[in-house]
Design an enzyme around this catalytic site. Structure first.
Site, mmCIF file in Angstrom:
data_model
loop_
_atom_site.group_PDB
_atom_site.id
_atom_site.type_symbol
_atom_site.label_atom_id
_atom_site.label_comp_id
_atom_site.label_asym_id
_atom_site.label_seq_id
_atom_site.Cartn_x
_atom_site.Cartn_y
_atom_site.Cartn_z
ATOM 1 N N SER A 108 -46.775 11.756 36.168
ATOM 2 C CA SER A 108 -47.956 12.453 35.735
ATOM 3 C C SER A 108 -47.668 13.405 34.703
ATOM 4 O O SER A 108 -46.646 13.854 34.264
ATOM 5 C CB SER A 108 -48.262 13.316 37.037
ATOM 6 N N TYR B 22 -46.200 20.432 43.723
ATOM 7 C CA TYR B 22 -46.576 19.193 42.971
ATOM 8 C C TYR B 22 -45.998 18.730 41.760
ATOM 9 O O TYR B 22 -45.094 17.715 41.406
ATOM 10 C CB TYR B 22 -47.973 18.882 43.068
#
Length: 240
Positions: free
Chosen positions: A133, A146
Site C-alpha cells: 500500500s 496498519y
C-alpha cells in the site's frame, strides 16, 4: 496448453478477484485461496482450483499449494494479496485488530512465500508479488497499526528480493493508494470510516481494482531477467 500456475490469496473480491480474471484470460492456471469459497466459485474461471483457506493457517496454505502443483505443475508466481485494513487510534483501538492485521498482513505473507520459495529457488525461476500500500511508504491519520504492517511488507519484500535474486527469483511490491474494495468495511470505528469515505470522495474517488490487476500483470509478464521492483499507483486526485 495453459500457462504456468499462479497462486492468488484473498481472491474472492477486489484486487484478488480482478487479478484472477485477468490472468485467467491470459491463459494461466490458478490456485485461488480465500475464506469465502462461494465467491471464488462464482468467478467460474477455467483451470482454477478454488480452496476455502484462511491464509493465516500455514499448514492449510501449504496443503492447497501442493494439491494445485499436483494438478497444474510448479507455482510460477505467488500473489500475496490477502490483507486487512482495520483503522483506529492506538489509544482505543481493540488490540485484537492489531493481532488480526499482523497475522494476515505480515505472517501470512511469510507463510505463503515459504510454501513456494524452495521450489522456485531449485528451479531458478519464479515471481513473488506482494500487495502492499501507499501506507507502506508514508503515514496517515488513524493508520498506525496498519501502516506498521505495510511498512513491514515493503521491508520484507526488498530484503527477500536481495536474498533470492542470485537464484533468478523475482520479488515485486505493488503499492496502491485507495482502491474500491471491501477493506474499509471491516473497520469498527464508524467515525473513522466516515472520515475515510469523505477523504476518498474529495480525491475524486479511488482506483478500480482492475487497474491494480493490470499493474500486477505488467510486472509479472516482464522477461524473466527483468524485475519491476515496485509499482506505486493512486488516483490522480489522491494527494497523499
Amino acid at each position: 496448453m495453459t500457462k504456468p500456475l499462479v497462486v492468488i490469496t484473498g481472491a474472492s473480491s477486489g484486487i484478488g478477484a480482478a487479478t484472477a480474471r485477468l490472468l485467467s484470460a491470459h491463459g494461466h492456471s490458478l490456485l485461488l485461496l480465500a475464506r469465502r469459497l462461494d465467491k471464488l466459485e462464482e468467478l467460474s474461471l477455467p483451470d482454477a482450483l478454488c480452496r476455502k483457506v484462511d491464509v493465516t493457517d500455514r499448514a492449510a496454505v501449504a496443503a492447497a499449494i501442493r494439491e494445485a502443483e499436483g494438478r497444474y505443475g510448479p507455482v510460477d508466481a505467488l500473489i500475496n494479496n490477502a490483507g486487512a485494513m482495520l483503522l483506529g487510534r492506538i489509544v482505543d483501538q481493540p488490540e485484537d485488530e492489531w493481532d488480526r492485521m499482523i497475522d494476515l498482513n505480515v505472517k501470512a505473507v511469510l507463510h505463503a512465500t515459504r510454501a513456494v520459495l524452495p521450489g522456485m529457488v531449485d528451479r531458478r525461476a519464479g515471481t513473488v508479488i506482494n500487495i502492499s500500500s501507499v501506507a507502506g511508504r508514508k503515514t496517515f491519520p488513524n493508520h498506525t497499526a496498519y501502516v506498521g504492517t505495510k511498512f513491514a511488507v515493503h521491508a520484507m519484500s526488498e530484503n527477500l528480493r536481495e536474498e533470492v535474486a542470485p537464484y533468478g527469483v523475482r520479488v515485486v511490491t505493488i503499492a496502491p493508494g485507495a482502491v474500491e474494495t471491501e477493506l474499509l468495511s471491516h473497520t469498527s470505528d464508524e467515525q473513522i470510516k466516515n472520515d475515510y469515505a469523505e477523504w476518498k470522495a474529495a480525491a475524486g474517488g479511488a482506483l478500480d481494482p482492475q487497474v491494480v490487476a493490470e499493474a500486477i500483470a505488467y510486472a509479472y509478464e516482464q522477461p524473466p531477467n527483468v524485475t519491476i521492483r515496485e509499482i506505486v499507483l493512486a488516483a490522480t486526485g489522491q494527494e497523499s
